[in-house]
Design a protein around this motif. Structure first.
Motif, PDB file in Angstrom:
ATOM      1  N   THR A 207       9.758  59.621   0.847  1.00  0.00           N
ATOM      2  CA  THR A 207      10.695  59.917  -0.275  1.00  0.00           C
ATOM      3  C   THR A 207      11.437  58.743  -0.328  1.00  0.00           C
ATOM      4  O   THR A 207      11.574  58.383  -1.826  1.00  0.00           O
ATOM      5  CB  THR A 207      11.394  61.284  -0.094  1.00  0.00           C
ATOM      6  OG1 THR A 207      10.266  62.208   0.599  1.00  0.00           O
ATOM      7  CG2 THR A 207      11.857  61.615  -1.223  1.00  0.00           C
TER       8      THR A 207
ATOM      9  N   HIS B 233      20.594  47.947  -7.713  1.00  0.00           N
ATOM     10  CA  HIS B 233      20.371  48.491  -8.977  1.00  0.00           C
ATOM     11  C   HIS B 233      21.752  49.054  -9.579  1.00  0.00           C
ATOM     12  O   HIS B 233      21.832  49.044 -10.593  1.00  0.00           O
ATOM     13  CB  HIS B 233      19.425  49.849  -8.399  1.00  0.00           C
ATOM     14  CG  HIS B 233      18.817  50.729  -9.769  1.00  0.00           C
ATOM     15  ND1 HIS B 233      18.009  49.961 -10.447  1.00  0.00           N
ATOM     16  CD2 HIS B 233      19.042  51.895 -10.099  1.00  0.00           C
ATOM     17  CE1 HIS B 233      17.715  51.090 -11.491  1.00  0.00           C
ATOM     18  NE2 HIS B 233      18.311  52.141 -11.039  1.00  0.00           N
TER      19      HIS B 233
ATOM     20  N   ALA C 124      11.169  52.328  -4.981  1.00  0.00           N
ATOM     21  CA  ALA C 124      10.048  51.695  -5.464  1.00  0.00           C
ATOM     22  C   ALA C 124      10.559  51.731  -7.085  1.00  0.00           C
ATOM     23  O   ALA C 124      10.040  51.026  -7.711  1.00  0.00           O
ATOM     24  CB  ALA C 124       8.860  52.231  -4.948  1.00  0.00           C
ATOM     25  N   HIS C 125      11.102  52.920  -7.467  1.00  0.00           N
ATOM     26  CA  HIS C 125      11.031  53.036  -9.071  1.00  0.00           C
ATOM     27  C   HIS C 125      12.178  51.979  -9.219  1.00  0.00           C
ATOM     28  O   HIS C 125      12.026  51.251 -10.557  1.00  0.00           O
ATOM     29  CB  HIS C 125      11.981  54.375  -9.211  1.00  0.00           C
ATOM     30  CG  HIS C 125      10.983  55.403  -9.202  1.00  0.00           C
ATOM     31  ND1 HIS C 125       9.861  55.367 -10.232  1.00  0.00           N
ATOM     32  CD2 HIS C 125      10.808  56.620  -8.383  1.00  0.00           C
ATOM     33  CE1 HIS C 125       9.037  56.735  -9.968  1.00  0.00           C
ATOM     34  NE2 HIS C 125       9.840  57.156  -8.808  1.00  0.00           N
ATOM     35  N   ALA C 126      13.095  51.567  -8.664  1.00  0.00           N
ATOM     36  CA  ALA C 126      14.122  50.350  -9.053  1.00  0.00           C
ATOM     37  C   ALA C 126      13.744  49.019  -8.998  1.00  0.00           C
ATOM     38  O   ALA C 126      13.836  48.066  -9.384  1.00  0.00           O
ATOM     39  CB  ALA C 126      15.294  50.759  -8.406  1.00  0.00           C
ATOM     40  N   ASN C 127      12.912  48.936  -7.739  1.00  0.00           N
ATOM     41  CA  ASN C 127      12.208  47.730  -7.402  1.00  0.00           C
ATOM     42  C   ASN C 127      10.852  47.871  -6.939  1.00  0.00           C
ATOM     43  O   ASN C 127      10.454  48.147  -5.698  1.00  0.00           O
ATOM     44  CB  ASN C 127      13.012  47.026  -6.194  1.00  0.00           C
ATOM     45  CG  ASN C 127      12.572  45.696  -5.913  1.00  0.00           C
ATOM     46  OD1 ASN C 127      11.521  45.121  -6.382  1.00  0.00           O
ATOM     47  ND2 ASN C 127      13.147  44.972  -4.963  1.00  0.00           N
ATOM     48  N   PRO C 128       9.608  47.552  -7.783  1.00  0.00           N
ATOM     49  CA  PRO C 128       8.413  47.933  -7.434  1.00  0.00           C
ATOM     50  C   PRO C 128       7.842  46.720  -6.420  1.00  0.00           C
ATOM     51  O   PRO C 128       6.872  47.022  -5.716  1.00  0.00           O
ATOM     52  CB  PRO C 128       7.431  47.457  -8.831  1.00  0.00           C
ATOM     53  CG  PRO C 128       8.651  47.463  -9.699  1.00  0.00           C
ATOM     54  CD  PRO C 128       9.868  47.262  -9.160  1.00  0.00           C
TER      55      PRO C 128
ATOM     56  N   GLY D  66       3.238  60.357  -4.515  1.00  0.00           N
ATOM     57  CA  GLY D  66       4.955  60.603  -4.325  1.00  0.00           C
ATOM     58  C   GLY D  66       4.799  61.094  -2.674  1.00  0.00           C
ATOM     59  O   GLY D  66       5.788  61.950  -2.312  1.00  0.00           O
TER      60      GLY D  66
ATOM     61  N   ALA E 136       9.717  55.880  -2.061  1.00  0.00           N
ATOM     62  CA  ALA E 136       9.320  56.250  -3.454  1.00  0.00           C
ATOM     63  C   ALA E 136      10.272  56.060  -4.601  1.00  0.00           C
ATOM     64  O   ALA E 136      10.087  55.496  -5.616  1.00  0.00           O
ATOM     65  CB  ALA E 136       8.680  57.526  -3.445  1.00  0.00           C
ATOM     66  N   MET E 137      11.595  56.500  -4.135  1.00  0.00           N
ATOM     67  CA  MET E 137      12.735  56.547  -4.891  1.00  0.00           C
ATOM     68  C   MET E 137      13.102  54.993  -5.052  1.00  0.00           C
ATOM     69  O   MET E 137      13.212  54.486  -6.241  1.00  0.00           O
ATOM     70  CB  MET E 137      13.694  57.185  -4.508  1.00  0.00           C
ATOM     71  CG  MET E 137      13.768  58.884  -4.685  1.00  0.00           C
ATOM     72  SD  MET E 137      14.758  59.962  -3.673  1.00  0.00           S
ATOM     73  CE  MET E 137      16.378  58.949  -4.107  1.00  0.00           C
TER      74      MET E 137
ATOM     75  N   LEU F 271       2.243  56.205  -1.851  1.00  0.00           N
ATOM     76  CA  LEU F 271       2.954  56.564  -3.006  1.00  0.00           C
ATOM     77  C   LEU F 271       2.534  57.063  -4.489  1.00  0.00           C
ATOM     78  O   LEU F 271       3.097  57.931  -4.977  1.00  0.00           O
ATOM     79  CB  LEU F 271       3.633  54.866  -3.250  1.00  0.00           C
ATOM     80  CG  LEU F 271       4.770  54.279  -2.177  1.00  0.00           C
ATOM     81  CD1 LEU F 271       5.051  53.096  -2.774  1.00  0.00           C
ATOM     82  CD2 LEU F 271       5.836  55.467  -2.136  1.00  0.00           C
TER      83      LEU F 271
ATOM     84  N   CYS G  93      15.893  49.978   1.508  1.00  0.00           N
ATOM     85  CA  CYS G  93      15.944  50.761   0.461  1.00  0.00           C
ATOM     86  C   CYS G  93      17.399  50.833  -0.210  1.00  0.00           C
ATOM     87  O   CYS G  93      17.745  50.900  -1.493  1.00  0.00           O
ATOM     88  CB  CYS G  93      15.455  52.266   0.802  1.00  0.00           C
ATOM     89  SG  CYS G  93      13.656  52.201   0.867  1.00  0.00           S
TER      90      CYS G  93
END
Lengths: 586, 586
Positions: free
Chosen positions: B494, B576, B500-504, B457, B497-498, B454, B569
């Motif tokens: 990908t 989100h 994870a931005h909303a939920n680490p 990216g 990674a996307m 990650l 995801c």
């Protein structure tokens, strides 16, 4: 930390999920067995297991059984614990009152054995074998044999064995060679060797009653030539019979239970049931015995989950992502490992299996009661069908999860899990045998698909799945999801049946996948029922993690198994079509 | 039946599949190491392993290591076998000639250690620890320390340990408390306790060199405050240093390797590398050490497969569906269990894992050679990237398969698998630890996804997957299938990674599924390469079963893992979106 039964967990499944009290009251022998009495029996059972059985589990593993001069010494404390078990009337919990039993429902005994196995698998093997022997003798024994042995076995005063396996005849009992020669007085002389006999010799009871699979003279080859013979260690006149333990096995685990190599040298015995009907006599106890193994699996998994959960709630390692950090704690402080997602996933997944499998196993035990006692023959038949089809599923799936789930729980301990100290590695070692005995898990899968589902074209299994569907409420999302799975399973049965016409080997190849798919759909059903059951907000909150784990991590395997089976069936169809098409030139 | 290495199997992977000889010849230090020399080294290694190491495996387990008065006695025969190992020059196979080593490629050493572990995991632990110590010292030691210790370690004359874990600091080395106090003469005084130290004390070599993770005075809390200190058992003047073994663990398995609790009481030591850079000094050997654990897994799985295969080729039970029955055999005769589909499936599945995992592990070992010796810095960087990303995958997946696959092989034996006699249960017990040490498998998954994939990216992993894609030929069906999986994996990175931005927290939850998906796609790649390699008709026929098993039973898990991750995801995306939408009325 010793295992402690949690009666409230089992009672929730029994009462709130399965509505067992009203179902049992409808059966004549249990008209008086109300919820209060059931609760009291379970509370007492839990106390007994926690106080008398669990504390000697680890020493039972470490010291194990010792063999010398044909005799077996069980580990310290086992004799006293077993005597207390007998004194408490526990061996005869579900045996008929006329035989000295308590006449209580099988389902209560099922829960007792789940807890016993969780607390001390090795010790539990001894009385665990009584019930099959009791059922065999009760249904197939002569009056004389029954008068002599039935109450001794029902009360656990004498222990019993099932002597089936021989060195060359494990899964294939048709190869059994032990001979039984009829004598003028109606007795038989039994000669031969048996291996892997649990409790073949020990110091727990003065007498041991062996039920021995033998071949009588002129019997046909194969399984149809087998007869069942009762051979006691001590003859009715008190003399020692010619049956001896030659050695005990060194095993991966289960050190508290002696696994004996037995030698019969013209030992005296008596026929149980008819000549050549030995396997039939054993079938009477097959479903109950296999359900007991499934319950061992559930119990061992629960024991592993308890241990891992307690450790995870005390051990701190690293920052957990997403953990709520109180202002009072420094940035470098470590979080409980229970807060780490990977650990949470392991623990919640096991809990999802435990509660779901309990729902199915307790339901099966209830069905054994219904099959035995319901006034309506149709209800008995339905219950019998459930037991026949669901028992191999539970035996295989619960024991597999016991081993693999206990291994995941070991992982929670990190390096500490690999050493003896915490007791978790013992559970993994002990649990391993449950995937093998009472029919290997591979044989359970074949029993299910090849011997039971396919012969009637899947009709019986369909009926069971429709029964489950009818308990659901399609207006609930979760229930609709379960209905979809049940429908997919019914279709899958048809698909396999069709492919099997073209390739009779195919069902043997995908039997395991089919069994797993059935178990997973049934787990989904069980959790839909759990979800629909009356529960407090706190209870609901406690189940949110396991319910999510089931959905997120467990049930995706269902689609995988479906895909595996479907692709195998398509492969058969393509090969079949290709074979029918004349080869193209070249 | 003892394990026997099969050099032809490993050489097929090395030469026909991976084209190792030409790749190695391109590296300056190995310009002279031609295929014939490699073959000769492997033949000799195989002979040594079969003759000197395998025969003492079972007694090593049964007798185990014994502790008394601070000393550890290894099992009978271990000293002699280790001495022969040293005399044969095996410890220094890949060490530099200037340090007394043989200067051969790492990949040959990798194969040697796979076989050693398969033959005798316990004994192999001792020299297995030399290589990390050698690398640490070689890269970070002072000239004085190197002069004193490097060749002793390279040649195995003295053994070494890595002393990391403390009772409260397992996965979380930041919590290490052992203190190192600087002295006027430049040495350090080390005090503290370490646990789970493999080979902390033994009778194999006169001296033992401990590399100890410590904290120096005024060091910051956490991992950045750690320093690496060399503490020998015997001081340069021959006096006994103040380091002692307090006890050894009772473990589930690996009884041939003493797992020691060590006490340092103002023991004398010397800094390796810079203060506060202890973990960095250890990282130099991390990939090699974890690859070695993966190879242990492959070796143990191969040992289990060998045993089960031999048993299945001798044991007869029941009619096998679809078995060809010679007219000379009666209808009741039993077939080899190797002919039963359930057994065939188990054996072929393990073989698919062994050959696929070997291809990946040997390739990784080659990459270690490339990373160390290629003249082109870009090639070194690419190799380093492969090692960094693929090592955690192999460590976790190969050790998981070792345990679970060995357990399946145990199942082939039925009840005979659960007893000591056949040696299969030892493999299951020994293999279990590989899922824990050198970083638990949960930590490997987090290392892969959270720490390596990650942060850039997914670019690095994409590059590795594209490299694999470029070795394939899309005109072949099997290769096209692999390309599809590789593309799906790139997309999956990908997607995570996307999300994870909303939920680490999400990556921690699905790290295990991601790792499995990577492994399965790489297994598919490995088998496409195996399939494309030059082989005789007979070799091809022998691989047909495993290739089909991979496709039918192993690879379907890939889609399941993908589905699990995608659904997680999507769940994050939905939560989100819901959080961003103002709540509707009510």
């Amino acid at each position: 930390m010793d295992y402690r039964p949690r009666p409230e967990d089992s009672r929730f499944i029994l009462n709130a999920v399965l509505d067992a009290p009203s179902k049992l009251r409808a059966l004549a022998p249990f008209a008086e067995v109300d919820e209060a009495l059931q609760a009291q029996v379970l509370e007492e059972a839990a106390r007994f297991v926690a106080e008398a059985v669990a504390p000697i589990n680890r020493s039972g593993d470490e010291i194990g059984c010792r063999f010398a001069n044909g005799e077996v010494a069980t580990p310290p404390g086992f004799r006293e614990a077993y005597q207390a078990f007998v004194d408490g009337g526990w061996p005869g919990l579900s045996a008929a009152a006329e035989d000295g039993g308590q006449g209580l429902p099988t389902v209560l005994e099922a829960i007792l054995y789940e807890w016993l196995s969780a607390a001390n698998h090795g010790l539990t093997m001894a009385p665990g074998l009584l019930h099959g022997a009791y059922a065999c003798l009760k249904h197939h024994g002569s009056d004389e044999l029954k008068a002599r042995y039935l109450s001794k076995i029902a009360t656990g005063e004498w222990l019993a064995t099932m002597c089936l396996t021989e060195a060359h005849a494990g899964s294939d009992l048709g190869q059994v060679r032990t001979r039984a020669m009829p004598q003028a007085d109606g007795s038989l002389r039994v000669s031969g060797g048996k291996i892997f006999i649990s409790g073949g010799e020990h110091d727990l009871t003065p007498n041991i009653v062996h039920l021995v699979l033998c071949r009588m003279p002129d019997a046909p080859a194969g399984p149809k030539g087998l007869s069942l013979v009762l051979v006691p260690k001590l003859l009715p006149d008190g003399a020692r019979n010619a049956v001896h333990c030659e050695r005990i096995e060194e095993k991966m685990g289960l050190h508290g239970s002696p696994t004996c190599t037995m030698r019969f040298d013209d030992a005296t015995g008596w026929l149980v049931g008819e000549p050549g009907r030995g396997l039939a006599a054993m079938f009477v106890m097959m479903n109950a015995a296999r359900l007991h193994v499934a319950l061992q699996g559930i119990g061992l998994l629960d024991a592993a989950w308890q241990k891992a959960g307690a450790y995870a709630a005390e051990r701190r390692q690293m920052r957990a992502p997403g953990a709520v950090v109180p202002a009072s704690r420094g940035a470098e402080a470590a979080d409980l490992i229970a807060e780490h997602p990977a650990i949470r996933r392991i623990l919640d997944t096991q809990r999802a299996w435990i509660d779901g499998a309990r729902t199915l196993a307790y339901r099966s035990a209830l069905m054994l009661d219904v099959a035995a006692h319901d006034a309506d023959p149709k209800a008995r038949e339905r219950a019998q069908r459930w037991c026949s089809l669901v028992t191999p599923v539970l035996k295989a799936a619960c024991t597999q999860q016991a081993f693999h789930g206990a291994s995941e729980c070991l992982q929670v301990f990190g390096g500490h899990g690999y050493v003896r100290e915490w007791g978790i590695e013992q559970i993994v070692r002990d649990a391993r045998v449950t995937m093998i005995y009472e029919g290997t898990n591979e044989i359970q899968a074949i029993d299910l698909l090849v011997r039971k589902v396919l012969p009637d074209g899947g009709a019986g299994m369909s009926a069971v799945l429709l029964e489950l569907r009818d308990t659901l409420d399609a207006s609930r999302d979760a229930d609709a999801d379960v209905q979809r799975r049940l429908a997919q399973l019914r279709y899958l049965g048809t698909t396999i049946a069709m492919a099997a016409h073209a390739n009779p080997v195919l069902p043997y190849e995908v039997a395991d996948d089919y069994l797993r798919a059935v178990m997973l759909a049934m787990l989904a059903w069980a959790w839909a029922r759990i979800d629909a059951a009356e529960a407090s907000e706190a209870e609901r909150a406690a189940r949110a993690g396991p319910a999510a784990a089931l959905r997120r991590w467990v049930l995706p395997e269902f689609d995988m198994r479906l895909a595996i089976v479907k692709r195998a069936c398509e492969g058969v169809a393509m090969a079949h079509d290709a074979a029918k098409t004349p080869a193209a030139a070249g």
